[in-house]
Enzyme design. Structure first.
Site, PDB file in Angstrom:
ATOM      1  CG  ASP A 116      -4.743  -1.574  -4.574  1.00 46.14           C
ATOM      2  OD1 ASP A 116      -4.081  -2.577  -4.884  1.00 46.14           O
ATOM      3  OD2 ASP A 116      -5.289  -1.440  -3.457  1.00 46.14           O
TER       4      ASP A 116
ATOM      5  CG  ASP B 190     -15.577  -1.688 -14.869  1.00 46.85           C
ATOM      6  OD1 ASP B 190     -15.677  -2.880 -15.151  1.00 46.85           O
ATOM      7  OD2 ASP B 190     -14.607  -0.984 -15.225  1.00 46.85           O
TER       8      ASP B 190
ATOM      9  CD  GLN C 123      -2.411  -1.912   0.938  1.00 47.68           C
ATOM     10  OE1 GLN C 123      -2.934  -1.350  -0.031  1.00 47.68           O
ATOM     11  NE2 GLN C 123      -2.654  -3.150   1.250  1.00 47.68           N
TER      12      GLN C 123
END
Ligand code: AAT
Length: 286
Positions: A158, A140, A65
């Protein structure tokens, strides 16, 4: 296989597997998009698995992260508007929100079940959603991108691996949409697979950046629970003066401690672009 063990068995990793001993299956369901599994493991704390692939573990999530967030953020002189695509666990939002210049964070995650389950079982990551900077959209990422023009300074993808709902996020057309969604000087950073055994995916992601942006680079990091313990990031910048290897902000030890960084340092940032010879050659030839 020993009973009581989770093994990462997927077509993406033929002939090999990483395993962890499970203390408790906390949750299992088939969502609209993917199979979601939340495990309590003996060695790695709580683990999120989607379609059989480990997405994050409590033990080492910060290594991923922090790098996917701060490689692009500290390469940009003024990252005010950030878009996160995917990242339903909230870990990247948690990191991005720490950057003092970031004003707004839009996040678009396709699967609201990942968000809800992360709030319940991964609160140390989902705390990212509590930041007043964050606006969460359940949609999406590819379709969201089509609707945005010249708006973001940094786009962080990510995403899960190129199987299931994430396939479109690895295509060149997605990089073209990201380019359009950026303001001048904008930067993108995408999860770009491992070079161990998946060198073609890694070079293809860097090539999308090279084809679409003025500057492109591939960076690497250690994530002990991802395939081969290594994951890469494809970076692209609209500004030809961007020098990814030399971050515009160099953190003092005090600053990184204040930001509660456990992995990222300015030295790690610079070192992330030093690649093994076979990768350098593959990128040169690609
Ligand atoms: N923070 C590390 C965890 C992830 S999760 C990746 C997220 O991307 C998942 O929540 C998934 O639902 C979401 N996602 C997949 N496809 C899309 C899409 N098209 N639009 C928006 N979100 C999407 C990343 C783990 C990396 C694993 C490396 N092996």
């Amino acid at each position: 296989l020993k009973t009581g063990w989770f093994s990462e068995l997927t077509d993406l990793l033929p002939g090999r597997s990483f395993s962890m001993e499970v203390e408790q299956v906390l949750h299992q369901e088939q969502s609209k998009y993917q199979e979601i599994l939340v495990l309590k493991t003996k060695s790695h704390g709580v683990v999120l698995v989607l379609d059989g692939m480990i997405q994050c573990t409590e033990f080492d999530e910060y290594s991923y992260q922090e790098m996917i967030s701060f490689l692009p953020l500290f390469s940009h002189p003024k990252p005010q508007r950030v878009l996160i695509v995917g990242g339903g666990d909230g870990g990247v939002a948690r990191e991005v929100a720490k950057h003092p210049l970031v004003e707004t964070i839009d996040q678009v995650e396709i699967d609201d079940r990942v968000i809800e389950l992360s709030k319940k079982y991964l609160p140390f990551m989902a705390e990212g959603f509590n930041s007043p900077k964050v606006n969460l959209h359940v949609a999406d990422g590819f379709k969201f991108m089509e609707k945005h023009t010249q708006y973001y300074d940094v786009i962080i993808t990510d995403s899960s691996d190129p199987i299931g709902p994430a396939v479109s996020l690895f295509q060149k057309s997605y990089f073209e949409l990201m380019k359009r969604a950026l303001r001048p000087g904008g930067i993108v950073c995408s999860q770009a697979d491992t070079f161990w055994g998946h060198l073609k995916n890694a070079t293809s992601m860097r090539n999308h950046c090279k084809a679409v942006f003025a500057r492109a680079a591939y960076a690497t990091s250690y994530v002990s629970t991802y395939p081969a313990g290594q994951i890469g990031f494809a970076l692209g910048s609209l500004d030809e003066n961007t020098d990814f290897k030399n971050p515009v902000y160099q953190l003092t030890d005090k600053q990184r401690k204040d930001m509660k960084l456990r992995y990222y340092t300015t030295d790690i940032h610079k070192a992330a672009f030093a690649l093994p010879a076979f990768v350098v050659d593959a990128l040169d030839e690609a």
